[in-house]
Design an enzyme around this catalytic site. Structure first.
Site, PDB file in Angstrom:
ATOM      1  N   GLN A  14       0.881  -1.160   0.000  1.00  0.00           N
ATOM      2  CA  GLN A  14       0.000   0.000   0.000  1.00  0.00           C
ATOM      3  C   GLN A  14       0.924   1.216   0.000  1.00  0.00           C
ATOM      4  OE1 GLN A  14      -3.342   0.060  -0.038  1.00  0.00           O
ATOM      5  NE2 GLN A  14      -4.049  -1.839   0.870  1.00  0.00           N
ATOM      6  N   SER A  15       0.521   2.283  -0.682  1.00  0.00           N
ATOM      7  CA  SER A  15       1.406   3.445  -0.844  1.00  0.00           C
ATOM      8  C   SER A  15       1.524   4.332   0.377  1.00  0.00           C
ATOM      9  CB  SER A  15       0.936   4.303  -2.022  1.00  0.00           C
ATOM     10  OG  SER A  15       1.056   3.569  -3.214  1.00  0.00           O
ATOM     11  N   THR A  16       0.491   4.365   1.203  1.00  0.00           N
ATOM     12  CA  THR A  16       0.517   5.273   2.351  1.00  0.00           C
ATOM     13  C   THR A  16       0.083   4.545   3.618  1.00  0.00           C
ATOM     14  OG1 THR A  16      -1.786   6.005   2.142  1.00  0.00           O
ATOM     15  CG2 THR A  16      -0.124   7.218   0.854  1.00  0.00           C
ATOM     16  N   GLN A  74      -3.665   4.289   3.765  1.00  0.00           N
ATOM     17  CA  GLN A  74      -4.219   3.163   3.022  1.00  0.00           C
ATOM     18  C   GLN A  74      -4.094   1.871   3.818  1.00  0.00           C
ATOM     19  OE1 GLN A  74      -2.016   3.374  -0.664  1.00  0.00           O
ATOM     20  NE2 GLN A  74      -3.695   4.403  -1.700  1.00  0.00           N
TER      21      GLN A  74
END
Length: 93
Positions: free
Chosen positions: A18-20, A23
């Site tokens: 997941q990018s963040t 998220q």
């Protein structure tokens, strides 16, 4: 995709990312679906001990590629010929 005995003789890698951090916290369904790819690899014929989950990059943006240890691990293992397949969701780049 045709999976051969050559593929099955090597590792199946499940890349969970997941990018963040937001998220990771709030898109738990996506994370669960990604971990669920272990079952998909098994359905395609990999044995449990041949399936490696790489989730070191949870919450790390792709913008900082040099900081993604999991991604570097996958690339290194691929270059060494250890990987038969990589499973991931929403791989767009």
């Amino acid at each position: 995709m045709k999976i051969s005995s050559s593929h099955l003789s090597r590792l199946a890698i499940v890349y969970v990312r997941q990018s963040t951090v937001a998220q990771v916290r709030f898109n738990t369904e996506s994370t669960q679906r990604q971990y669920g790819l272990v079952g998909t690899a098994a359905e395609f014929g990999w044995l449990a001990e041949q399936i490696v989950v790489v989730d070191a990059d949870l919450g790390v943006s792709g913008r900082f590629g040099a900081e993604r240890d999991g991604y570097r691990q996958i690339v290194a293992r691929m270059c060494m010929g250890e990987v038969g397949a990589v499973f991931g969701l929403e791989v767009s780049r």
